[in-house]
Design an enzyme around this catalytic site. Sequence first.
Site, PDB file in Angstrom:
ATOM      1  N   HIS A 183      12.045  -3.598   7.472  1.00 44.43           N
ATOM      2  CA  HIS A 183      13.276  -3.172   6.795  1.00 44.43           C
ATOM      3  C   HIS A 183      12.942  -2.399   5.520  1.00 44.43           C
ATOM      4  CE1 HIS A 183      17.579  -4.237   5.590  1.00 44.43           C
ATOM      5  NE2 HIS A 183      17.076  -3.764   4.476  1.00 44.43           N
ATOM      6  N   GLU A 184      12.084  -2.974   4.683  1.00 40.41           N
ATOM      7  CA  GLU A 184      11.764  -2.341   3.404  1.00 40.41           C
ATOM      8  C   GLU A 184      10.835  -1.146   3.581  1.00 40.41           C
ATOM      9  OE1 GLU A 184      13.608  -3.176   1.145  1.00 40.41           O
ATOM     10  OE2 GLU A 184      14.309  -5.121   1.862  1.00 40.41           O
TER      11      GLU A 184
ATOM     12  N   HIS B 198      12.854   1.829   4.228  1.00 43.49           N
ATOM     13  CA  HIS B 198      13.323   2.311   2.922  1.00 43.49           C
ATOM     14  C   HIS B 198      12.275   3.221   2.289  1.00 43.49           C
ATOM     15  CE1 HIS B 198      17.183   0.971   1.805  1.00 43.49           C
ATOM     16  NE2 HIS B 198      16.908  -0.290   1.537  1.00 43.49           N
TER      17      HIS B 198
END
Length: 238
Positions: A137-138, A141
Amino acid sequence: MPESQPSSTSEPRVSAHNNGCLPGDDIWTQWRNIFAILTGKMSDEGIEQFRVARDIRNEAADCKRCEDQRDYLLQWSPVIRYLSDNIRQLGGDLSSHNIYCRRCTNRKAGGFDPDFGILLCANEMKDQGHLEDTMAHEMVHAYDHLRFKVDWADNLRHAACTEVLKTSLSGECRWAREFFRRGQWRFTQQHQECVKRRAILSVRARPTCKDEAHAERVVNEVWDSCFRDTRPFDEIYR
């Protein structure tokens, strides 16, 4: 005769001054607190107090487990290695020196900061699969930041798009995770519903977002183009 007074040894009631959480690190006290939670005798404030005390008590072990799992995933997880390679091709570098395992005081799984790297909240990790989803998820980003120069602070459309992307691609909206852990029991359009719901929650938490209706409107504005974008993957991987 004066009216009888309640005994000072009687069982205390949960109130603003007594939230039901008993202090102490011994096993007996911990089980009493767990029983109080299960039977509804502990207030929300008490539950949070119990969780904070538990997190502090387990901090060293939680961080060590998180670091061991992080290092394993960096070496062996196909999705983490793929994201690492794509980030490296854009001039970035994410590895054990800037993916930090720490105890977090707010209830979130992790976060990304362009200047510092990735934070993994060791006390919130349920298992290695949860940590892998959070890392992915990160890292999406980070990929978005390097490739698209995202304005994190002021542009809610940028924020909404990257939330849609990372939530869709990281694996956190897999059917099994939604069904067994979050009680979301839809069989059709489950992935899309999960991505949109979690993207709205993330946008809502940003300082420049006015309210939930504002967050929903911004996510809907970018939905069609951002949900179809699977970069750096060729398709939704998980």
